[in-house]
Design a protein around this motif. Structure first.
Motif, short mmCIF file in Angstrom:
data_model
loop_
_atom_site.label_atom_id
_atom_site.label_comp_id
_atom_site.label_asym_id
_atom_site.label_seq_id
_atom_site.Cartn_x
_atom_site.Cartn_y
_atom_site.Cartn_z
N ILE A 5 75.35 40.89 35.14
CA ILE A 5 76.26 41.34 34.09
C ILE A 5 77.08 40.15 33.62
CG2 ILE A 5 78.12 42.92 33.47
CD1 ILE A 5 77.05 44.75 35.73
N ASN A 6 76.86 39.75 32.38
CA ASN A 6 77.52 38.58 31.81
C ASN A 6 77.39 37.36 32.74
OD1 ASN A 6 78.19 40.14 29.64
ND2 ASN A 6 80.33 40.31 30.14
N GLY A 7 76.20 37.19 33.29
CA GLY A 7 75.90 36.02 34.11
C GLY A 7 76.30 36.13 35.57
N GLN A 8 76.89 37.24 35.98
CA GLN A 8 77.29 37.42 37.38
C GLN A 8 76.48 38.55 38.00
OE1 GLN A 8 81.50 38.12 37.42
NE2 GLN A 8 81.99 35.98 37.08
N ILE A 9 76.00 38.32 39.22
CA ILE A 9 75.25 39.35 39.92
C ILE A 9 76.22 40.35 40.53
CG2 ILE A 9 73.65 39.83 41.82
CD1 ILE A 9 72.39 38.30 39.47
N LYS A 10 76.00 41.62 40.23
CA LYS A 10 76.81 42.70 40.78
C LYS A 10 75.86 43.66 41.48
CE LYS A 10 80.64 41.89 38.07
NZ LYS A 10 81.99 42.23 37.95
N GLN A 11 76.34 44.23 42.58
CA GLN A 11 75.52 45.16 43.36
C GLN A 11 76.03 46.58 43.24
OE1 GLN A 11 75.65 43.44 47.30
NE2 GLN A 11 73.87 42.15 46.86
N TYR A 12 75.09 47.51 43.13
CA TYR A 12 75.40 48.93 43.03
C TYR A 12 74.50 49.66 44.02
CZ TYR A 12 77.89 47.60 38.85
OH TYR A 12 78.77 46.99 37.98
N GLN A 13 75.05 50.70 44.64
CA GLN A 13 74.30 51.48 45.63
C GLN A 13 73.19 52.30 44.99
OE1 GLN A 13 74.87 50.11 48.50
NE2 GLN A 13 75.38 51.96 49.60
N ASP A 14 73.52 52.99 43.93
CA ASP A 14 72.59 53.93 43.31
C ASP A 14 72.27 53.48 41.89
OD1 ASP A 14 72.66 55.74 45.52
OD2 ASP A 14 74.63 56.40 44.82
N LYS A 15 71.22 54.06 41.35
CA LYS A 15 70.90 53.82 39.94
C LYS A 15 71.99 54.45 39.09
CE LYS A 15 65.98 53.32 40.38
NZ LYS A 15 64.67 53.70 39.89
N LEU A 36 70.69 44.62 26.62
CA LEU A 36 69.95 44.90 27.86
C LEU A 36 68.62 44.16 27.81
CD1 LEU A 36 69.50 46.43 30.52
CD2 LEU A 36 68.70 48.38 29.15
N ASN A 37 68.46 43.23 28.73
CA ASN A 37 67.23 42.44 28.80
C ASN A 37 66.86 41.84 27.44
OD1 ASN A 37 66.99 43.05 31.57
ND2 ASN A 37 65.98 44.98 31.09
N LEU A 41 71.11 47.49 22.67
CA LEU A 41 70.90 48.89 23.00
C LEU A 41 71.75 49.76 22.09
CD1 LEU A 41 69.50 50.79 25.08
CD2 LEU A 41 71.59 50.64 26.43
N SER A 42 71.12 50.69 21.41
CA SER A 42 71.82 51.60 20.52
C SER A 42 72.84 52.43 21.31
CB SER A 42 70.81 52.52 19.84
OG SER A 42 71.46 53.49 19.07
N PRO A 43 74.05 52.64 20.77
CA PRO A 43 75.07 53.41 21.48
C PRO A 43 74.62 54.82 21.87
CG PRO A 43 76.05 52.28 19.63
CD PRO A 43 74.56 52.09 19.51
N ASP A 44 73.74 55.44 21.09
CA ASP A 44 73.30 56.79 21.44
C ASP A 44 72.35 56.81 22.65
OD1 ASP A 44 71.36 55.56 19.77
OD2 ASP A 44 70.53 57.49 19.21
N THR A 49 69.99 55.69 29.24
CA THR A 49 69.33 54.51 29.78
C THR A 49 69.77 54.26 31.21
OG1 THR A 49 69.22 53.54 27.57
CG2 THR A 49 68.93 52.05 29.43
N VAL A 50 68.83 54.42 32.14
CA VAL A 50 69.11 54.18 33.55
C VAL A 50 68.76 52.73 33.86
CG1 VAL A 50 68.52 54.84 35.92
CG2 VAL A 50 68.60 56.58 34.13
N LEU A 51 69.73 52.03 34.44
CA LEU A 51 69.53 50.62 34.76
C LEU A 51 68.67 50.48 36.01
CD1 LEU A 51 73.18 49.51 34.02
CD2 LEU A 51 71.15 49.08 32.61
N LYS A 52 67.90 49.38 36.05
CA LYS A 52 66.99 49.13 37.16
C LYS A 52 67.34 47.79 37.82
CE LYS A 52 63.51 49.43 34.27
NZ LYS A 52 64.17 49.77 33.06
N HIS A 53 66.96 47.68 39.08
CA HIS A 53 67.18 46.44 39.83
C HIS A 53 66.65 45.26 39.02
CE1 HIS A 53 67.55 43.79 43.27
NE2 HIS A 53 66.33 43.35 42.99
N GLY A 54 67.50 44.24 38.88
CA GLY A 54 67.09 43.03 38.18
C GLY A 54 67.38 43.01 36.69
#
Length: 66
Positions: A5-15, A36-37, A41-44, A49-54
């Motif tokens: 996220i903005n060049g920093q790696i952040k960790q999340y437990q769940d999707k 996103l990648n 990404l359209s606001p709607d 949109t579920v984020l994925k590892h990486g």
């Protein structure tokens, strides 16, 4: 799950969705553009949109001034 996220790696437990990410970050959805990648990404799609590892996310905020 690791997200860039903005060049920093952040960790999340769940999707999470983009909308959930914004809430966790304290960011109002109306004040940010999500890239996103390397695609805007359209606001709607924020709540669908579920984020994925990486995934790479850039949060582009609007700033007012005078």
């Amino acid at each position: 799950m690791d997200l860039s996220i903005n060049g920093q790696i952040k960790q999340y437990q769940d999707k999470i969705t983009v909308e959930q990410l914004l809430r966790l970050s304290g960011i109002s959805p109306g004040q940010v553009v999500i890239e996103l990648n390397a695609s805007i990404l359209s606001p709607d799609l924020h709540n669908k949109t579920v984020l994925k590892h990486g995934d790479t996310i850039e949060l582009i905020q609007f700033v007012g001034g005078g």
